[in-house]
Design an enzyme around this catalytic site. Structure first.
Site, PDB file in Angstrom:
ATOM      1  N   SER A  61     -13.378  67.503  18.645  1.00  0.00           N
ATOM      2  CA  SER A  61     -13.175  68.000  20.012  1.00  0.00           C
ATOM      3  C   SER A  61     -11.738  68.357  20.343  1.00  0.00           C
ATOM      4  CB  SER A  61     -13.647  66.946  21.026  1.00  0.00           C
ATOM      5  OG  SER A  61     -14.987  66.592  20.812  1.00  0.00           O
ATOM      6  N   GLY A 352     -14.945  72.567  22.701  1.00  0.00           N
ATOM      7  CA  GLY A 352     -15.042  71.774  22.249  1.00  0.00           C
ATOM      8  C   GLY A 352     -14.012  70.680  22.261  1.00  0.00           C
ATOM      9  N   THR A 353     -13.225  69.559  23.579  1.00  0.00           N
ATOM     10  CA  THR A 353     -12.261  68.960  24.526  1.00  0.00           C
ATOM     11  C   THR A 353     -12.458  67.454  24.642  1.00  0.00           C
ATOM     12  OG1 THR A 353     -12.356  71.000  25.808  1.00  0.00           O
ATOM     13  CG2 THR A 353     -11.490  69.067  26.925  1.00  0.00           C
ATOM     14  N   VAL A 354     -11.356  66.746  24.857  1.00  0.00           N
ATOM     15  CA  VAL A 354     -11.449  65.311  25.142  1.00  0.00           C
ATOM     16  C   VAL A 354     -10.768  65.036  26.475  1.00  0.00           C
ATOM     17  CG1 VAL A 354     -11.609  64.510  22.755  1.00  0.00           C
ATOM     18  CG2 VAL A 354      -9.351  64.834  23.773  1.00  0.00           C
ATOM     19  N   MET A 434     -15.245  66.744  30.439  1.00  0.00           N
ATOM     20  CA  MET A 434     -14.939  67.791  29.474  1.00  0.00           C
ATOM     21  C   MET A 434     -16.196  68.570  29.122  1.00  0.00           C
ATOM     22  SD  MET A 434     -16.538  66.711  26.544  1.00  0.00           S
ATOM     23  CE  MET A 434     -15.734  67.643  25.268  1.00  0.00           C
TER      24      MET A 434
END
Length: 534
Positions: A61, A352, A353-354, A434
Site C-alpha cells: 500500500s 493503493g 495508501t496507508v 484510505m
C-alpha cells in the site's frame, strides 16, 4: 463526546488510553510508534516511526518512493503538510505521446513523480519532533533487516499483486520488483518471514542525513542512474529541487464541528463540499432510506465537481473558497429530489495508501497518510534499495485545457487525504479512511456517523459502507441491509452489492475527551488493523 446505542453491533470495542495511542492498519507499525513514544518521543515522532515502519510491513500500500500528507495539532493549532511530489522537469504531454501513449500509463517509468514521503518525515521531525530521526526510524530499520511474518490481509493483497504483475511486468525494468518482493519466485504467504536488506540500508541513510541522501546524495544518484537506463523522466535534479509545503488546512463547520482537510491538490475538499450540501437537506434518521439517498446525492454532486476542477490551486478554474461556500452548497443541494440524479458538472460562476493517527499526553495529535498509489505503485523498484516508486502521475490528463493537464513541476490531483475534527477551538482528533477515490466518501461517512448518529469510534468504522462510482451507480458492502438496498433501487439508484469489503477503504480514528484528556480509538476491521496504547 456522548454516544447513543444503536442496534448495529460493532465487530470490535473502542479502545481507551491516557498517555498515548497509535492506530494504523498493521500491528507491527502501531507498535513501532508506541515504542518511540515510550522512549520519550511525542505524537509526531510516533507518526514518523509508524509511517516508516509501514513502508516495510505493508509494502502493498505504500513505500519510501511515495507521497505523504499530514495534519498536525500542536499547542492548540492545526498545521498542514503537503508532501506530494511534482512531475519531473522533462515530463510533458508531448514526451508521453511520443512514446505512443494517448493517456498517462498506469505502470512503468512514465507515471513516476518525485517521491515526497522521506521529505515529509524529515520536515515533521525537524519542526515538531523531540527525538532524532535516527532513533525514530530504528524500528522500521529493524523490521527490514530482521524480517517479520506476514499478516493475513497483507498476504492476500501481496498475492493478488504478484499474480497481476507476473502477467503485466515483462520488461527488464521490472526485474527488481520481483527480486525484492517475490525473492522465492512467488509472493510470501501468511506467517512467512520477509525481509529487505536494501530497504534497511535506504532507511538508515535517510535517518542519518535527515533525508538529504535521498534527494541529493547516493540514493538520488542510484535513482537517477536507473531512470536513465530505462528511459525514465525522474532525475537527480528533480529530487534535489524538491521540498514539502506547509499549507493552511481548509474546513467547513458541520453542526458545530469543524471538519478539516488539506487544500488542493488533494481531494479532501470533496468531503467538505458533500457535508455542506447534505446539511441543507432534511434531518437525518439512523439507517433511513431518505437519509442515505440524500447522503449519496450530496456526495455524487460534490465528487463530480471535484473530479472536474481539483488540481494545483493555481490551475483550478474556480476558487476553493467558492466550492466551500454556502452559495455553492445551496445551488447543488437544490438539485436533490426524491429520485437518483445523473450528476452533471457544476456551472461555474462567471468571472493503493496507508493511514495512521497518533496522540500523546501533551495534547499533540497527528493525522498522517502516505501512498505509492494503486498498491505497489509503478512497479519500478530501484535495485538494492527497496525503493518502490509511485505512479501518481497516472492521474494527470494529457488533454490540453483540462485543469489537471500534465505540466513539468506540477503536482497532480491527489487521492490521499488526512482528516481532523475539532469543536469550539479544541481538538477532537484525527481520522482517515484510505482507499483511492473512496477516501473522501469514507471521511464523509465517518463524520456523519460520529456527529449525526453519535456512534463511538469503532462502531463508526464498522458500519457497512457505500461508495458512489459514477452516474447513478453505487456499490455497497455485503453486510449492507438488504431492505435499504431495495429501497434505494426504488429511488432510481443502480445498486451493486460487492463480493467483499476490499474496495471500501481502511480507516482509523482517535478522539480525545476535552475534560479528562482520555483517548478513545477505533481501527479498521477490514484489514489487519491495530491500536497500540500506553
Amino acid at each position: 463526546m456522548d454516544y447513543l446505542y444503536h442496534p448495529y453491533q460493532s465487530k470490535r470495542h473502542t479502545v481507551f488510553a491516557r498517555k498515548g495511542m497509535v492506530t494504523t492498519s498493521q500491528p507491527l507499525a502501531a507498535n513501532a510508534g508506541l515504542e518511540i513514544m515510550q522512549k520519550g518521543g511525542n505524537a509526531i515522532d510516533a507518526a514518523i516511526a509508524t509511517a516508516a515502519a509501514l513502508t516495510v510491513v505493508e509494502p502493498t500500500s505504500n513505500g519510501i518512493g511515495g507521497d505523504a500528507f499530514a495534519l498536525v495539532w500542536v499547542k492548540d493549532k492545526l498545521y498542514g503538510l503537503n508532501a506530494s511530489g511534482p512531475a519531473p522537469a522533462t515530463l510533458t504531454p508531448e514526451a508521453v505521446k511520443v512514446l505512443g501513449h494517448d493517456k498517462m500509463p498506469v505502470h512503468g517509468m512514465v507515471p513516476i513523480t518525485v517521491p515526497g514521503a522521506p521529505a515529509a518525515w524529515a520536515e515533521l521531525s525537524q519542526r515538531f519532533g523531540k527525538l532524532p530521526l535516527k532513533e525514530v526510524l530504528a524500528p522500521a530499520i529493524r523490521y527490514a533487516e530482521e524480517g517479520y511474518p506476514l499478516t493475513p490481509i497483507l498476504a492476500k493483497y501481496w498475492g493478488f499483486a504478484y499474480k497481476k504483475y507476473k502477467e503485466l511486468f515483462t520488461g527488464d525494468e521490472f526485474k527488481a520488483w520481483f527480486d525484492t518482493f517475490a525473492p522465492n519466485g512467488r509472493a510470501p504467504e501468511v506467517g512467512e518471514m520477509w525481509s529487505s536488506p536494501g530497504h534497511a540500508k535506504t532507511l538508515r541513510a535517510i535517518a542519518a542525513t535527515d533525508a538529504r541522501d535521498f534527494y541529493e546524495g547516493e540514493i538520488a544518484n542510484q535513482i537517477d542512474t536507473y531512470m536513465k537506463k530505462y528511459g525514465g523522466f525522474l532525475s537527480k535534479e528533480d529530487l534535489a529541487a524538491y521540498k514539502p509545503e506547509w499549507v493552511e488546512p481548509i474546513s467547513v463547520n458541520y453542526k458545530g464541528y469543524d471538519v478539516w482537510e488539506i487544500p488542493p491538490n488533494g481531494h479532501g475538499m470533496v468531503a467538505l463540499m458533500a457535508l455542506n450540501i447534505y446539511k441543507k437537506q432534511s434531518k437525518p434518521q439512523w439507517q433511513s432510506v431518505q437519509a442515505l439517498h440524500e447522503q449519496i446525492e450530496s456526495m455524487k454532486l460534490a465528487f463530480t465537481d471535484g473530479k472536474a476542477f481539483i488540481t494545483e490551486e493555481a490551475d483550478m478554474p474556480v476558487e476553493t473558497a467558492h466550492l466551500l461556500s454556502e452559495e455553492y452548497a445551496e445551488k447543488r443541494s437544490a438539485l436533490i429530489g426524491d429520485e437518483a440524479l445523473d450528476p452533471q458538472v457544476y456551472d461555474l460562476p462567471k468571472g493503493g495508501t496507508v493511514y495512521l493517527a497518533t496522540a500523546d499526553e501533551e495534547g499533540n495529535m497527528v493525522s498522517f497518510i502516505q501512498s505509492n498509489y494503486m498498491g505497489f505503485g509503478s512497479g519500478i523498484v530501484v535495485p538494492g534499495t527497496g525503493i518502490g516508486l509511485q505512479n501518481r502521475g497516472h492521474d494527470f490528463s494529457l488533454e490540453e485545457g483540462h485543469p489537471n493537464v500534465l505540466k513539468p513541476g506540477k503536482r497532480t490531483y491527489h487521492t490521499i487525504i488526512p482528516g481532523f475534527l475539532s469543536k469550539d477551538g479544541q481538538a477532537v482528533g484525527p481520522f482517515g479512511v484510505m482507499g483511492g477515490y473512496m477516501q473522501p466518501q469514507g471521511h464523509y461517512q465517518v463524520v456523519l456517523n460520529t456527529v449525526d448518529f453519535l456512534l463511538n469510534p469503532q462502531a463508526t468504522l464498522d458500519v457497512p459502507r457505500w461508495q458512489w462510482m459514477a452516474g447513478k451507480k453505487v456499490v455497497v458492502e455485503p453486510e449492507f441491509p438488504n431492505h435499504l438496498v431495495q429501497a434505494l433501487i426504488r429511488k432510481g439508484h443502480d445498486i451493486t452489492v460487492a463480493a467483499d469489503g476490499g474496495s471500501f477503504g481502511r480507516g482509523q480514528i482517535i478522539w480525545r475527551d476535552p475534560v479528562t484528556g482520555v483517548l478513545q480509538g477505533g481501527t479498521e476491521s477490514r484489514t489487519d488493523g491495530a491500536i497500540a496504547v500506553w
